[in-house]
Design a protein around this motif. Structure first.
Motif, PDB file in Angstrom:
ATOM      1  N   GLN A 215      53.663  12.523  47.327  1.00  0.00           N
ATOM      2  CA  GLN A 215      52.925  11.826  46.265  1.00  0.00           C
ATOM      3  C   GLN A 215      52.139  10.636  46.798  1.00  0.00           C
ATOM      4  O   GLN A 215      50.946  10.486  46.513  1.00  0.00           O
ATOM      5  CB  GLN A 215      53.900  11.337  45.186  1.00  0.00           C
ATOM      6  CG  GLN A 215      54.401  12.454  44.278  1.00  0.00           C
ATOM      7  CD  GLN A 215      55.440  11.963  43.292  1.00  0.00           C
ATOM      8  OE1 GLN A 215      56.003  10.879  43.439  1.00  0.00           O
ATOM      9  NE2 GLN A 215      55.703  12.746  42.260  1.00  0.00           N
ATOM     10  N   THR A 216      52.807   9.774  47.582  1.00  0.00           N
ATOM     11  CA  THR A 216      52.095   8.584  48.064  1.00  0.00           C
ATOM     12  C   THR A 216      50.973   8.962  49.030  1.00  0.00           C
ATOM     13  O   THR A 216      49.914   8.345  49.020  1.00  0.00           O
ATOM     14  CB  THR A 216      53.048   7.589  48.755  1.00  0.00           C
ATOM     15  OG1 THR A 216      53.865   8.299  49.685  1.00  0.00           O
ATOM     16  CG2 THR A 216      53.950   6.901  47.755  1.00  0.00           C
ATOM     17  N   VAL A 217      51.195  10.005  49.854  1.00  0.00           N
ATOM     18  CA  VAL A 217      50.142  10.452  50.770  1.00  0.00           C
ATOM     19  C   VAL A 217      48.948  10.989  49.980  1.00  0.00           C
ATOM     20  O   VAL A 217      47.784  10.692  50.298  1.00  0.00           O
ATOM     21  CB  VAL A 217      50.689  11.521  51.747  1.00  0.00           C
ATOM     22  CG1 VAL A 217      49.549  12.204  52.492  1.00  0.00           C
ATOM     23  CG2 VAL A 217      51.654  10.893  52.740  1.00  0.00           C
ATOM     24  N   VAL A 218      49.211  11.755  48.920  1.00  0.00           N
ATOM     25  CA  VAL A 218      48.111  12.315  48.113  1.00  0.00           C
ATOM     26  C   VAL A 218      47.333  11.202  47.419  1.00  0.00           C
ATOM     27  O   VAL A 218      46.095  11.206  47.421  1.00  0.00           O
ATOM     28  CB  VAL A 218      48.658  13.340  47.084  1.00  0.00           C
ATOM     29  CG1 VAL A 218      47.601  13.680  46.043  1.00  0.00           C
ATOM     30  CG2 VAL A 218      49.124  14.607  47.800  1.00  0.00           C
ATOM     31  N   ILE A 219      48.035  10.233  46.847  1.00  0.00           N
ATOM     32  CA  ILE A 219      47.331   9.130  46.181  1.00  0.00           C
ATOM     33  C   ILE A 219      46.460   8.367  47.187  1.00  0.00           C
ATOM     34  O   ILE A 219      45.281   8.116  46.940  1.00  0.00           O
ATOM     35  CB  ILE A 219      48.327   8.143  45.523  1.00  0.00           C
ATOM     36  CG1 ILE A 219      49.052   8.825  44.363  1.00  0.00           C
ATOM     37  CG2 ILE A 219      47.582   6.903  45.011  1.00  0.00           C
ATOM     38  CD1 ILE A 219      50.003   7.904  43.630  1.00  0.00           C
TER      39      ILE A 219
ATOM     40  N   MET B  67      45.741   2.793  40.963  1.00  0.00           N
ATOM     41  CA  MET B  67      46.466   2.325  39.789  1.00  0.00           C
ATOM     42  C   MET B  67      46.693   3.435  38.765  1.00  0.00           C
ATOM     43  O   MET B  67      47.745   3.522  38.151  1.00  0.00           O
ATOM     44  CB  MET B  67      45.722   1.174  39.118  1.00  0.00           C
ATOM     45  CG  MET B  67      45.769  -0.097  39.923  1.00  0.00           C
ATOM     46  SD  MET B  67      45.413  -1.537  38.885  1.00  0.00           S
ATOM     47  CE  MET B  67      46.991  -1.763  38.066  1.00  0.00           C
ATOM     48  N   GLY B  68      45.655   4.278  38.575  1.00  0.00           N
ATOM     49  CA  GLY B  68      45.783   5.357  37.598  1.00  0.00           C
ATOM     50  C   GLY B  68      46.855   6.359  38.010  1.00  0.00           C
ATOM     51  O   GLY B  68      47.775   6.659  37.246  1.00  0.00           O
ATOM     52  N   LEU B  69      46.767   6.858  39.256  1.00  0.00           N
ATOM     53  CA  LEU B  69      47.778   7.807  39.726  1.00  0.00           C
ATOM     54  C   LEU B  69      49.144   7.132  39.844  1.00  0.00           C
ATOM     55  O   LEU B  69      50.173   7.750  39.585  1.00  0.00           O
ATOM     56  CB  LEU B  69      47.377   8.424  41.066  1.00  0.00           C
ATOM     57  CG  LEU B  69      46.339   9.544  40.996  1.00  0.00           C
ATOM     58  CD1 LEU B  69      46.041  10.084  42.390  1.00  0.00           C
ATOM     59  CD2 LEU B  69      46.830  10.692  40.108  1.00  0.00           C
ATOM     60  N   SER B 154      48.314   7.541  29.946  1.00  0.00           N
ATOM     61  CA  SER B 154      48.495   6.259  30.610  1.00  0.00           C
ATOM     62  C   SER B 154      47.623   6.164  31.865  1.00  0.00           C
ATOM     63  O   SER B 154      46.923   5.167  32.077  1.00  0.00           O
ATOM     64  CB  SER B 154      49.974   6.114  30.978  1.00  0.00           C
ATOM     65  OG  SER B 154      50.192   4.942  31.690  1.00  0.00           O
ATOM     66  N   ALA B 155      47.617   7.216  32.672  1.00  0.00           N
ATOM     67  CA  ALA B 155      46.831   7.231  33.908  1.00  0.00           C
ATOM     68  C   ALA B 155      45.345   7.059  33.615  1.00  0.00           C
ATOM     69  O   ALA B 155      44.658   6.255  34.248  1.00  0.00           O
ATOM     70  CB  ALA B 155      47.059   8.544  34.662  1.00  0.00           C
ATOM     71  N   LEU B 156      44.848   7.825  32.631  1.00  0.00           N
ATOM     72  CA  LEU B 156      43.417   7.771  32.328  1.00  0.00           C
ATOM     73  C   LEU B 156      43.027   6.421  31.744  1.00  0.00           C
ATOM     74  O   LEU B 156      41.968   5.879  32.060  1.00  0.00           O
ATOM     75  CB  LEU B 156      43.042   8.907  31.362  1.00  0.00           C
ATOM     76  CG  LEU B 156      43.157  10.306  31.960  1.00  0.00           C
ATOM     77  CD1 LEU B 156      42.915  11.375  30.895  1.00  0.00           C
ATOM     78  CD2 LEU B 156      42.163  10.485  33.106  1.00  0.00           C
ATOM     79  N   THR B 157      43.886   5.865  30.889  1.00  0.00           N
ATOM     80  CA  THR B 157      43.573   4.568  30.276  1.00  0.00           C
ATOM     81  C   THR B 157      43.517   3.470  31.335  1.00  0.00           C
ATOM     82  O   THR B 157      42.605   2.642  31.342  1.00  0.00           O
ATOM     83  CB  THR B 157      44.631   4.202  29.218  1.00  0.00           C
ATOM     84  OG1 THR B 157      44.813   5.308  28.337  1.00  0.00           O
ATOM     85  CG2 THR B 157      44.218   2.989  28.426  1.00  0.00           C
ATOM     86  N   ILE B 158      44.509   3.477  32.244  1.00  0.00           N
ATOM     87  CA  ILE B 158      44.534   2.453  33.288  1.00  0.00           C
ATOM     88  C   ILE B 158      43.301   2.576  34.189  1.00  0.00           C
ATOM     89  O   ILE B 158      42.614   1.586  34.464  1.00  0.00           O
ATOM     90  CB  ILE B 158      45.830   2.568  34.134  1.00  0.00           C
ATOM     91  CG1 ILE B 158      47.060   2.193  33.292  1.00  0.00           C
ATOM     92  CG2 ILE B 158      45.750   1.680  35.372  1.00  0.00           C
ATOM     93  CD1 ILE B 158      48.386   2.430  33.989  1.00  0.00           C
TER      94      ILE B 158
END
Lengths: 235, 235
Positions: A215-219, B67-69, B154-158
């Motif tokens: 997850q962190t690598v993808v983000i 931040m979104g992810l 939440s992700a899209l709003t942020i």
């Protein structure tokens, strides 16, 4: 004490770990993506490497202060919010005594108890002001008492983690004067750091460590690619 | 229904408002501070304005994705954590029945009730599997059930709030080709936006709107000054 080993199964990360996670996940990701983005757009500039480092360090300063002070204010707001709600409850159990007794009763009615069954528990809770207010805070409002000294510790932990995280992707640009080589090493070092960080974070938050690392690598990768593409497009 | 007007006093901002606050406070602050920081360091560069815009837009892309992810994963983790803890409780009230009954009793003993007084309420709660698990989730673990569809919203709003917030400080650099004038207008427009945002945020979170406005302006100002000084120092 059979309750102790039993309780340990329910793992919840301590708040300081969460602050490190908050600061470091953004600290590793955003300066990394920013530096990668700029370096692609300005690779031909003779001062490219210095510009990347300047922008990266400026971002670390801005990001760590924004997140650290943001965390400080969020913690302060929690403390103030809890205190003002608690004061209100203290007032209400005097001024609106009947309404508040009925609210305690409603909690137990929702568990399927009759008025006769719940009478002793309602009496015990409403018989002592402190226990009554405690009960309302937790049950009616779902609020837990925040730790009073957390705001400052939280702010410093978040900011420091952001700085530490942010210096990892920038180090190659600082150490190597060639921006292209800096980019390659930065990508390598940071993706590795993100994977390790996500793995450790996964262990602390109870999710699968491999999934956490992925997850962190993808983000980080997506953020860097988006920054790179946008910077390329407009330059 | 006398409970309704009474409940309204306890104001808690809806979660979508919190997401806007999370995204916009960093979106207004970090790209603003970064742009201000770089513009001071590279004012003499012939492409200064374009470099500031490039770095700023790259930062917005990176920051909004991070931040979104990040918000998406945090919400997903909450949902998974709640589900796995709930499953464990469901298992434990069968396998460790006596320990779990004792844990329910302990809650009421802490309210000063005797074993005889609490017998009916312990019986009512432990008599029904669902109510028992509900009680343990809330009381032993302090966990509230997360809304399942919140992660994506939440992700899209942020992310969207971060982009909107970040474009405000960058607009002057985009519209004016002179980086010095861009900086002045950016400082003016952004401090005003931070004040308005902090004021509105204060109204939603229940803190004094003037204090809220002052706080966001101070954070933005400090972040920008730190970025400016660091960029100046190393350039």
């Amino acid at each position: 004490m059979p309750a102790t080993p039993h309780m340990e199964h329910h793992f919840t990360a301590p708040e300081s770990v969460r602050d490190v996670v908050i600061g470091m996940s953004d600290g590793l990701t955003v300066p990394f993506a920013l530096a990668a983005g700029i370096s692609g757009a300005i690779a031909t500039n003779p001062h490219a490497s210095q510009l990347v480092v300047t922008a990266g360090l400026a971002e670390i300063a801005a990001g760590s202060i924004a997140m650290g002070l943001g965390g400080y204010l969020a913690a302060r707001t929690d403390i103030e919010h809890y205190a003002s709600e608690r004061e209100r409850e203290v007032r209400e159990i005097v001024e609106l005594r009947d309404v508040e007794i009925e609210e305690v009763a409603k909690v137990f009615r929702d568990y399927g108890m009759t008025d006769a069954e719940m009478a002793p528990v309602v009496k015990a809770i409403t018989g002592n002001e402190k226990s009554w207010v405690d009960f309302m805070m937790r049950f009616e409002l779902g609020l837990e008492e925040p730790q009073p000294k957390r705001a400052r510790t939280s702010a410093l932990t978040i900011a420091a983690s952001y700085v530490v995280g942010g210096l990892i992707p920038l180090a190659p640009y600082i150490l190597l004067s060639d921006v292209q080589r800096g980019l390659y090493y930065s990508v390598g070092v940071t993706l590795l750091a993100l994977a390790v960080f996500g793995w450790v974070k996964g262990r602390f938050t109870g999710i699968n460590p491999f999934k956490g690392g992925l997850q962190t690598v993808v983000i980080g990768g997506l953020a860097a690619m988006a920054a790179f593409l946008i910077a390329k497009l407009i330059s």
